[in-house]
Design a protein around this motif. Structure first.
Motif, mmCIF file in Angstrom:
data_model
loop_
_atom_site.group_PDB
_atom_site.id
_atom_site.type_symbol
_atom_site.label_atom_id
_atom_site.label_comp_id
_atom_site.label_asym_id
_atom_site.label_seq_id
_atom_site.Cartn_x
_atom_site.Cartn_y
_atom_site.Cartn_z
ATOM 1 N N SER A 50 68.779 4.990 63.063
ATOM 2 C CA SER A 50 69.311 4.845 64.420
ATOM 3 C C SER A 50 68.349 4.080 65.323
ATOM 4 O O SER A 50 68.728 3.640 66.409
ATOM 5 C CB SER A 50 69.611 6.223 65.027
ATOM 6 O OG SER A 50 68.426 6.987 65.160
ATOM 7 N N MET A 243 76.862 -0.636 60.435
ATOM 8 C CA MET A 243 78.295 -0.437 60.186
ATOM 9 C C MET A 243 78.677 -0.820 58.764
ATOM 10 O O MET A 243 79.342 -0.051 58.055
ATOM 11 C CB MET A 243 79.123 -1.270 61.180
ATOM 12 C CG MET A 243 79.161 -0.739 62.592
ATOM 13 S SD MET A 243 80.461 -1.539 63.578
ATOM 14 C CE MET A 243 79.948 -3.259 63.510
ATOM 15 N N GLU A 246 75.684 1.025 55.894
ATOM 16 C CA GLU A 246 75.622 2.490 55.868
ATOM 17 C C GLU A 246 76.990 3.151 56.021
ATOM 18 O O GLU A 246 77.304 4.109 55.330
ATOM 19 C CB GLU A 246 74.679 2.988 56.964
ATOM 20 C CG GLU A 246 73.209 2.721 56.687
ATOM 21 C CD GLU A 246 72.302 3.604 57.513
ATOM 22 O OE1 GLU A 246 72.760 4.157 58.525
ATOM 23 O OE2 GLU A 246 71.121 3.748 57.148
ATOM 24 N N LYS A 247 77.805 2.624 56.951
ATOM 25 C CA LYS A 247 79.098 3.265 57.216
ATOM 26 C C LYS A 247 80.154 2.879 56.191
ATOM 27 O O LYS A 247 80.787 3.738 55.574
ATOM 28 C CB LYS A 247 79.568 2.892 58.630
ATOM 29 C CG LYS A 247 80.983 3.347 58.972
ATOM 30 C CD LYS A 247 81.099 4.866 58.993
ATOM 31 C CE LYS A 247 82.529 5.297 59.319
ATOM 32 N NZ LYS A 247 82.664 6.775 59.292
ATOM 33 N N TYR A 370 77.648 4.448 69.725
ATOM 34 C CA TYR A 370 77.927 4.329 68.291
ATOM 35 C C TYR A 370 77.471 5.584 67.549
ATOM 36 O O TYR A 370 78.154 6.050 66.621
ATOM 37 C CB TYR A 370 77.234 3.096 67.716
ATOM 38 C CG TYR A 370 77.528 2.905 66.243
ATOM 39 C CD1 TYR A 370 78.716 2.320 65.824
ATOM 40 C CD2 TYR A 370 76.627 3.357 65.269
ATOM 41 C CE1 TYR A 370 79.002 2.171 64.473
ATOM 42 C CE2 TYR A 370 76.914 3.216 63.920
ATOM 43 C CZ TYR A 370 78.098 2.613 63.521
ATOM 44 O OH TYR A 370 78.390 2.489 62.190
ATOM 45 N N GLU A 371 76.324 6.146 67.942
ATOM 46 C CA GLU A 371 75.845 7.366 67.303
ATOM 47 C C GLU A 371 76.834 8.510 67.505
ATOM 48 O O GLU A 371 76.977 9.378 66.636
ATOM 49 C CB GLU A 371 74.480 7.759 67.865
ATOM 50 C CG GLU A 371 73.355 6.817 67.452
ATOM 51 C CD GLU A 371 72.023 7.210 68.077
ATOM 52 O OE1 GLU A 371 71.971 8.269 68.725
ATOM 53 O OE2 GLU A 371 71.043 6.459 67.924
ATOM 54 N N ASP A 374 80.881 6.319 66.467
ATOM 55 C CA ASP A 374 80.993 5.484 65.284
ATOM 56 C C ASP A 374 81.685 4.156 65.587
ATOM 57 O O ASP A 374 81.477 3.568 66.652
ATOM 58 C CB ASP A 374 81.751 6.270 64.199
ATOM 59 C CG ASP A 374 81.234 5.953 62.814
ATOM 60 O OD1 ASP A 374 81.898 5.182 62.114
ATOM 61 O OD2 ASP A 374 80.150 6.461 62.451
ATOM 62 N N ILE A 375 82.520 3.687 64.644
ATOM 63 C CA ILE A 375 83.149 2.371 64.780
ATOM 64 C C ILE A 375 84.107 2.300 65.971
ATOM 65 O O ILE A 375 84.412 1.209 66.448
ATOM 66 C CB ILE A 375 83.891 1.975 63.488
ATOM 67 C CG1 ILE A 375 84.919 3.044 63.111
ATOM 68 C CG2 ILE A 375 82.894 1.741 62.359
ATOM 69 C CD1 ILE A 375 85.726 2.692 61.871
#
Length: 410
Positions: A50, A243, A246-247, A370-371, A374-375
């Motif tokens: 992060s 994104m 990791e996502k 974002y933390e 998210d998206i």
């Protein structure tokens, strides 16, 4: 205010911008190559991923914090001295970061490296705007932009390679070498400042000059439109490593390849701008580009409701947004720069302060959002930024274009 001197581009007239591009390319690589490598940096320092967007935020904050000084100082002692000093300082900070032992000292040097952004925007761009005729200056800026766009195009690929095969420190070594090449190029190719054109006002008049600039409603509104046009792409550069890798689970190579259509569209848009800027009223391409960006943002938001296809919606939407920015940003920049009669170094500094601090605030807020979300945060931040342009900036641009038409200068 001095009149533009160069109306046609040739190899001889482009040598100075070419030398400036070398330094600018190094400064942009200082962000675009480093951001994808931040996953490796955070692992080396034993901190959460992060922290990755903070590298870009502090880089931009460093540029914003000295913007008030660089432009006015270059008005008084000359742009060449400031550019040469800035290139050398940037190269030194890139070497010093090799010796950092924790994320705090790393971010501290990122702050100092970011000062190179202001040297480019408040001094280098001012010199371009002063020495080239209006539409020629737009072409020069677009061509320079195309050349420096290889930084965000190649940076993620090289950064991804560094994650898998080598240390991120080698990236800073390469960046410092490029900055030194830019230094020597500027020393040889940049014209000497004309003493007669330097401001005779003492430095204590800086505050008065900035007051005059910021009281100009047209300047403030048009300058505020610039972050609305370019921040979605900056958010992409800042957050896409997290994104996509990791996502979403893409490999480092897939992440690098995903940048090609997005940033390639930015290059294509800028190239088309160079071809068509003489054929249409100045500002018309902005009314084409921003609606395209809005369409791209809507496609990204739509992708949230079809999760299986979100990655495709994301890349397609960002590609459309990048193309829209490419055909409008240089025009917006020129119109904002020339909206004030104050010395162009001071005007460019005022623009840099507004833009850099806006970048820092939006990127940090977006990072925290974002933390938490998210998206969804990224998608709606892009939509919100572009939508804001359709308020006061759009009204002001229409007003400026009408005034230019009435004056016969459109």
């Amino acid at each position: 205010m001095s009149s533009p001197q160069i109306s046609k581009l040739s190899f001889a007239t482009f040598i100075f911008p070419l030398a400036l591009v070398l330094f600018e390319f190094a400064v942009y690589l200082g962000n675009d190559l480093v951001q994808p490598a931040m996953l490796s940096v955070t692992r080396d320092f034993g901190v959460s991923s992060s922290w990755s967007p903070a590298s870009m935020s502090f880089y931009l904050l460093g540029g914003g914090c000295i913007a008030w000084l660089m432009g006015p100082l270059s008005d008084r002692i000359g742009r060449k001295k400031i550019l040469l000093g800035g290139a050398l300082f940037f190269a030194v900070t890139c070497i010093l970061i090799l010796f950092t032992q924790n994320i705090q000292s790393f971010l501290g040097l990122r702050f100092f490296q970011g000062m190179g952004l202001t040297v480019i925007s408040a001094v280098g761009y001012a010199a371009i705007q002063e020495n080239f005729e209006e539409r020629t200056a737009i072409k020069v800026m677009a061509i320079m932009g195309n050349m420096t766009l290889f930084a965000p195009l190649l940076g993620p690929i090289i950064g991804a390679f560094m994650i898998d095969h080598m240390s991120w420190r080698w990236g800073f070594i390469g960046i410092s070498i490029l900055a030194l090449l830019g230094y020597f190029g500027l020393k040889m190719a940049m014209p000497a400042d004309q003493t007669a054109k330097l401001s005779k006002q003492p430095m204590r008049h800086i505050l008065q000059d900035f007051k005059m600039v910021y009281r100009n409603k047209q300047f403030v509104i048009l300058t505020s439109a610039l972050p609305m046009a370019c921040l979605p792409i900056m958010l992409w550069i800042s957050l896409s490593p997290v994104m996509l890798v990791e996502k979403i689970g893409l490999s480092s190579t897939q992440y690098g390849l995903a940048q090609i259509p997005v940033l390639g569209a930015l290059i294509l848009g800028s190239t088309i701008l160079v071809k068509i800027v003489d054929k249409h009223p100045l500002g018309q391409t902005v009314f084409w580009g921003l609606p395209m960006m809005l369409l791209g943002a809507l496609i990204i938001v739509f992708g949230l409701f079809v999760p299986d296809y979100y990655v495709w919606a994301l890349i397609i939407g960002m590609t459309i947004m990048s193309f829209g920015e490419g055909i409008c940003f240089s025009v917006l920049y020129r119109m904002a720069m020339m909206s004030s009669e104050v010395s162009k170094g001071t005007v460019a500094s005022a623009m840099s302060m507004m833009m850099m601090l806006t970048f820092f605030i939006v990127l940090e807020v977006s990072r925290h959002l974002y933390e938490a979300f998210d998206i969804y945060a990224f998608s709606f931040c892009c939509l919100a930024l572009v939508s804001l342009w359709f308020t006061l900036p759009r009204i002001m641009l229409k007003k400026v274009m009408l005034e230019r038409r009435e004056q016969g200068t459109f």
